[in-house]
Design an enzyme around this catalytic site. Structure first.
Site, PDB file in Angstrom:
ATOM      1  CG  ASP A 119      -2.014  -1.016   1.176  1.00 17.42           C
ATOM      2  OD1 ASP A 119      -2.463  -1.343   0.061  1.00 17.42           O
ATOM      3  OD2 ASP A 119      -2.446  -1.488   2.237  1.00 17.42           O
ATOM      4  CG  ASP A 137      -6.403  -1.863  -1.958  1.00 20.51           C
ATOM      5  OD1 ASP A 137      -6.472  -3.088  -2.164  1.00 20.51           O
ATOM      6  OD2 ASP A 137      -5.604  -1.344  -1.153  1.00 20.51           O
TER       7      ASP A 137
END
Length: 163
Positions: A119, A137
């Site tokens: 991330d 995502d």
């Protein structure tokens, strides 16, 4: 004809997968773990590894979640490819499923290669931070939103026709 349409939708998934992996490669190459790099007043680049799932759910597990979510992501991907094959007349649904497929495969690839999802996008307002996320995502969320929107359109269309 059906296989040509399927290839188009799979191409969308592959583009999402490539964009996701290129962005993560860039983050891994240029960012230091846990050190925010301001981009905009409300956004940082922030390299993190998430061994859990959305919002770091189950991140504190003993490691079982790596393979559980890898298998789950692969199973979901197979199901989505089957859905793409069966639902080609619903273009919005197929685009949404393609986005979800590309995102799911991007995160599965991370779990296999790194043991966690990479991330790096950190949105914030003042001292409040949304959980860090990535392109995969985002594609999954946009795909899910498109499915909901499509279903609402169908539902309201049927409702308007019955009155």
């Amino acid at each position: 004809m059906k296989s040509l349409s399927l290839l188009r939708y799979l191409a969308i998934a592959i583009i999402v997968l490539l964009l996701d992996q290129l962005s993560k490669w860039s983050a891994l190459s240029n960012l230091q773990m846990g050190i925010p790099e301001p981009v905009l007043p409300f956004m940082n680049w922030l390299l993190l590894f998430n061994p859990g799932t959305a919002f770091s759910f189950l991140a504190q597990g003993s490691g079982w979640q790596r393979w559980f979510f890898t298998v789950l992501g692969l199973a979901a991907s197979i199901y989505i490819i089957w859905m793409l094959y069966k639902s080609q007349s619903d273009k919005l649904l197929c685009i949404a499923l393609s986005l979800i497929l590309g995102g799911a495969l991007g995160n599965v690839l991370d779990r296999v290669m790194y043991g966690a999802v990479v991330d790096f996008i950190d949105l914030h307002y003042a001292n409040w931070h949304w959980p860090a996320f990535n392109i995969a995502d985002s594609a999954i969320c946009v795909g899910a939103a498109l499915i909901i929107w499509g279903e609402l359109r169908k539902s309201f269309g049927k409702s308007a026709q019955s009155h």
